[in-house]
Design an enzyme around this catalytic site. Structure first.
Site, PDB file in Angstrom:
ATOM      1  N   LYS A 127      99.431  16.378  32.850  1.00  0.00           N
ATOM      2  CA  LYS A 127      99.668  17.137  33.374  1.00  0.00           C
ATOM      3  C   LYS A 127      99.118  18.514  33.567  1.00  0.00           C
ATOM      4  CE  LYS A 127     102.099  15.918  37.610  1.00  0.00           C
ATOM      5  NZ  LYS A 127     101.870  15.051  38.155  1.00  0.00           N
ATOM      6  N   ASP A 185      97.532  15.559  42.845  1.00  0.00           N
ATOM      7  CA  ASP A 185      99.097  15.785  42.704  1.00  0.00           C
ATOM      8  C   ASP A 185      99.268  17.382  44.092  1.00  0.00           C
ATOM      9  OD1 ASP A 185     101.959  15.611  41.097  1.00  0.00           O
ATOM     10  OD2 ASP A 185     101.831  17.561  41.931  1.00  0.00           O
TER      11      ASP A 185
HETATM   12  P1  NDP Z   1     100.688  16.977  49.063  1.00  0.00           P
HETATM   13  O1  NDP Z   1     100.184  18.621  49.156  1.00  0.00           O
HETATM   14  O2  NDP Z   1      99.652  16.079  49.780  1.00  0.00           O
HETATM   15  O3  NDP Z   1     102.122  17.742  50.019  1.00  0.00           O
HETATM   16  C1  NDP Z   1     103.338  18.316  49.575  1.00  0.00           C
HETATM   17  C2  NDP Z   1     103.903  18.540  50.702  1.00  0.00           C
HETATM   18  O4  NDP Z   1     105.301  19.267  50.567  1.00  0.00           O
HETATM   19  C3  NDP Z   1     103.567  19.696  51.903  1.00  0.00           C
HETATM   20  O5  NDP Z   1     103.656  18.952  53.108  1.00  0.00           O
HETATM   21  C4  NDP Z   1     103.860  20.796  51.508  1.00  0.00           C
HETATM   22  O6  NDP Z   1     104.275  21.991  52.259  1.00  0.00           O
HETATM   23  C5  NDP Z   1     105.431  20.346  50.904  1.00  0.00           C
HETATM   24  N1  NDP Z   1     106.280  21.483  49.685  1.00  0.00           N
HETATM   25  C6  NDP Z   1     104.654  21.680  48.516  1.00  0.00           C
HETATM   26  N2  NDP Z   1     105.345  22.580  48.055  1.00  0.00           N
HETATM   27  C7  NDP Z   1     106.628  23.200  48.113  1.00  0.00           C
HETATM   28  C8  NDP Z   1     107.564  23.829  48.639  1.00  0.00           C
HETATM   29  N3  NDP Z   1     107.606  24.647  47.293  1.00  0.00           N
HETATM   30  N4  NDP Z   1     108.705  23.849  49.235  1.00  0.00           N
HETATM   31  C9  NDP Z   1     108.587  22.945  50.640  1.00  0.00           C
HETATM   32  N5  NDP Z   1     108.102  22.557  50.585  1.00  0.00           N
HETATM   33  C10 NDP Z   1     107.135  22.101  49.552  1.00  0.00           C
HETATM   34  O7  NDP Z   1     101.660  16.484  47.573  1.00  0.00           O
HETATM   35  P2  NDP Z   1     101.783  15.233  47.201  1.00  0.00           P
HETATM   36  O8  NDP Z   1     102.323  14.978  48.380  1.00  0.00           O
HETATM   37  O9  NDP Z   1     100.555  14.726  46.288  1.00  0.00           O
HETATM   38  O10 NDP Z   1     102.865  15.818  46.176  1.00  0.00           O
HETATM   39  C11 NDP Z   1     104.596  15.649  46.467  1.00  0.00           C
HETATM   40  C12 NDP Z   1     105.887  15.446  45.343  1.00  0.00           C
HETATM   41  O11 NDP Z   1     105.051  13.832  45.357  1.00  0.00           O
HETATM   42  C13 NDP Z   1     105.361  15.756  44.433  1.00  0.00           C
HETATM   43  O12 NDP Z   1     106.397  16.217  43.708  1.00  0.00           O
HETATM   44  C14 NDP Z   1     103.973  15.476  43.724  1.00  0.00           C
HETATM   45  O13 NDP Z   1     104.413  16.286  41.951  1.00  0.00           O
HETATM   46  C15 NDP Z   1     104.415  13.755  44.059  1.00  0.00           C
HETATM   47  N6  NDP Z   1     103.752  12.969  43.484  1.00  0.00           N
HETATM   48  C16 NDP Z   1     102.796  12.570  44.306  1.00  0.00           C
HETATM   49  C17 NDP Z   1     101.880  11.714  43.910  1.00  0.00           C
HETATM   50  C18 NDP Z   1     100.539  11.780  44.491  1.00  0.00           C
HETATM   51  O14 NDP Z   1      99.753  10.467  44.591  1.00  0.00           O
HETATM   52  N7  NDP Z   1      99.688  12.218  45.068  1.00  0.00           N
HETATM   53  C19 NDP Z   1     102.511  10.394  42.772  1.00  0.00           C
HETATM   54  C20 NDP Z   1     103.521  11.065  42.652  1.00  0.00           C
HETATM   55  C21 NDP Z   1     104.744  11.953  42.646  1.00  0.00           C
HETATM   56  P3  NDP Z   1     103.288  22.899  52.721  1.00  0.00           P
HETATM   57  O15 NDP Z   1     102.133  21.971  52.866  1.00  0.00           O
HETATM   58  O16 NDP Z   1     103.654  24.309  53.602  1.00  0.00           O
HETATM   59  O17 NDP Z   1     103.402  23.430  51.025  1.00  0.00           O
HETATM   60  O1  2IT Z   2     103.205  12.458  39.881  1.00  0.00           O
HETATM   61  C1  2IT Z   2     102.945  11.806  40.225  1.00  0.00           C
HETATM   62  O2  2IT Z   2     102.616  10.450  39.058  1.00  0.00           O
HETATM   63  C2  2IT Z   2     100.641  12.026  40.218  1.00  0.00           C
HETATM   64  N1  2IT Z   2     100.811  13.019  40.920  1.00  0.00           N
HETATM   65  C3  2IT Z   2     100.457  10.519  40.245  1.00  0.00           C
HETATM   66  C4  2IT Z   2      99.079  10.427  38.966  1.00  0.00           C
HETATM   67  C5  2IT Z   2      97.916  10.439  38.546  1.00  0.00           C
HETATM   68  O3  2IT Z   2      97.198   9.913  37.507  1.00  0.00           O
HETATM   69  O4  2IT Z   2      97.611   9.290  39.698  1.00  0.00           O
END
Ligand code: NDP
Ligand code: 2IT
Length: 444
Positions: free
Chosen positions: A126, A166
């Site tokens: 990561k 992420d």
């Molecule tokens: P994005 O940046 O696309 O979206 C994140 C969302 O969560 C936004 O709506 C953001 O609001 C909100 N958010 C982030 N940080 C905070 C905080 N500290 N407090 C409140 N709201 C918060 O990220 P992802 O959708 O990609 O990721 C979301 C979660 O999923 C994370 O935990 C990530 O690690 C996990 N994840 C992502 C994957 C992926 O493929 N993208 C795969 C597996 C897990 P705002 O815009 O206002 O900050």
């Molecule tokens: O938390 C996660 O699994 C991710 N942000 C996706 C990682 C990836 O390599 O697609």
């Protein structure tokens, strides 16, 4: 003292001020107790747990960049290459002001087991930076991404370490980073996933994490004699994971009534309008406060609140520790039957235990959100064979992976007498494959 407790203590002692990392270590090692106890002598001799909790390598670097007024800023970049026993390091890059080494280590540690559960050959890693993309111009984002990659490019490669998106890192950021990698290394290779479709990205990668959360939740409910169709769902977040979880939930006949960002949340009794949400977040990059302009029946509230809404299924898809014990009590009181973590570690340990002891089916992030990284691994396969598969092909493989993953963690939990405890099942099933590979490869 037991071997597990000794290692937990040493992690806390040797990594002070990293509470999220301690939390992840504690959750995983606690549930590995039965396996560790059955092999204690050998694991102690081989220092197996010490090798598991210490990253193979952690890289920390300076990222200077220039803003639109000519001011120079300096952020900190990280890449933690945690474990490569089963494949090249794989895991996302988080861009958020809260990022520090402890957060990247917690995410990298979780990624080891998640990636193992996909059944695909990817190790755990990561990275990210404390850079805040909010409110920055496109040029500023490009300047940051290029400078971040100027250093990171020395440590990654299609067969070494393959980062992805992420929080804060989406298609735009991956594009700028890919361009800089190619320029500096002279290699057009699958060094990043989540790439655009015009330059060797995979169809369905954008949708994969959110879709995967629904596929596994549907399978779990089916195996408990229940149907997902017709359920009312509360989702938190409004980013990549949340948007595509909502989209798939609606396709499967559910009604998602909430979403949120870091400033507020939406209650839409008619079901979140996915086109409006995409327009607001993916195109205009606006705050959720503008959502009622698109949907006059919806309410916007400042602050936290999605977990107070009555729902059958809760899908936390924003960030770590966003669902607390208080929230869990409210959800149970309102009749929630299933929780699946779209985000990484969004549920506190107390909240998780409360769900489990109140008969709520609980799927941990390393199982529920594994569809994203699984599809990243499918993107790597397509890049290696220089072919692109159809959306339906990738989506079908994703669904199959999520269904197999559910049965794998269900079996592992049963095998150790903890049927229905998917936290234990996921940690043990993920661990077994990694340990097998570590043992086969000797002390390295
Ligand atoms: P994005 O940046 O696309 O979206 C994140 C969302 O969560 C936004 O709506 C953001 O609001 C909100 N958010 C982030 N940080 C905070 C905080 N500290 N407090 C409140 N709201 C918060 O990220 P992802 O959708 O990609 O990721 C979301 C979660 O999923 C994370 O935990 C990530 O690690 C996990 N994840 C992502 C994957 C992926 O493929 N993208 C795969 C597996 C897990 P705002 O815009 O206002 O900050
Ligand atoms: O938390 C996660 O699994 C991710 N942000 C996706 C990682 C990836 O390599 O697609």
């Amino acid at each position: 003292m037991s071997y597990v407790d000794e290692v937990i203590e040493s992690v806390i002692r040797e990594n002070p001020n990293e509470p999220e990392f301690h939390q992840a270590i504690r959750e995983v090692l606690d549930s590995l107790r039965p396996v560790v106890e059955a092999n204690e002598q050998q694991y102690r001799r081989d220092a197996l747990l010490e090798r598991l909790v210490n990253p193979e390598r952690q890289i920390k670097f300076r990222v200077p960049w220039i803003d639109d007024c000519g001011q120079v800023h300096v952020n900190t970049g990280y890449r933690v290459q945690f474990n490569s026993a089963i494949g090249p390091y794989k895991g996302g890059l988080r861009l958020h002001p809260s990022v520090n080494l402890g957060i990247i280590k917690f995410l990298g540690f979780e990624q080891i087991f998640k990636n193992s559960l996909t059944g695909l050959p990817i190790g755990g890693g990561k990275g990210g930076s404390d850079f805040d993309p909010k409110g920055k111009s496109d040029r500023e984002i490009m300047a940051f991404c290029q400078n971040f990659m100027s250093e990171l490019c020395k440590y990654i490669g299609a067969d070494t370490d393959v980062p992805a998106g992420d929080i804060g890192t989406g298609a735009r950021e991956i594009g700028y980073m890919f361009g800089q990698y190619k320029k500096l290394r002279g290699l057009f290779e699958g060094v990043l996933t989540g790439k655009g479709l015009s330059y060797s990205g995979s169809l369905a990668r954008t949708e994969a994490t959110g879709y995967g959360v629904l596929y596994i939740t549907e399978e779990m409910l089916k195996c408990h004699g229940e149907k997902l169709e017709g359920k009312t769902i509360a989702v938190s977040g409004a980013g990549n994971v949340a948007i595509y979880a909502i989209e798939k939930a609606h396709q499967l006949g559910c009604r998602v009534v909430t979403c949120s960002d870091s400033t507020g949340w939406i209650y839409d009794p008619d079901g979140i309008d996915i086109d409006a949400l995409k327009e607001i977040k993916e195109v205009k990059r606006e705050r959720l406060s503008v959502y009622p302009d698109y949907r006059p029946n919806a309410e916007y509230h400042e602050g936290k609140g999605v977990w107070n809404v009555k729902c059958d299924v809760a899908l936390p898809c924003a960030t770590q520790n966003e669902l607390t014990l208080e929230d869990a009590k409210q959800l149970v009181k309102n009749g929630v039957t299933a929780v699946a973590e779209g985000a990484n570690m969004p549920t506190t340990m107390e909240a998780t235990e409360y769900f489990q002891s109140n008969g709520v089916y609980f799927l941990p992030g390393k199982a529920a959100n594994a569809g994203g990284v699984a599809t990243s691994a499918l993107e790597m396969s397509q890049n290696s064979e220089r072919l692109s598969w159809s959306f339906d092909d990738v989506d079908a493989k994703l669904k199959e992976i999520m269904i197999n993953l559910y049965h794998n963690i269900d079996r592992a939990a049963e095998k150790y007498g903890c049927g229905g405890n998917y936290v234990i099942g996921a940690n043990i099933a993920g661990f077994e494959k990694v340990v097998n590979a570590m043992n086969a490869q000797g002390i390295v």
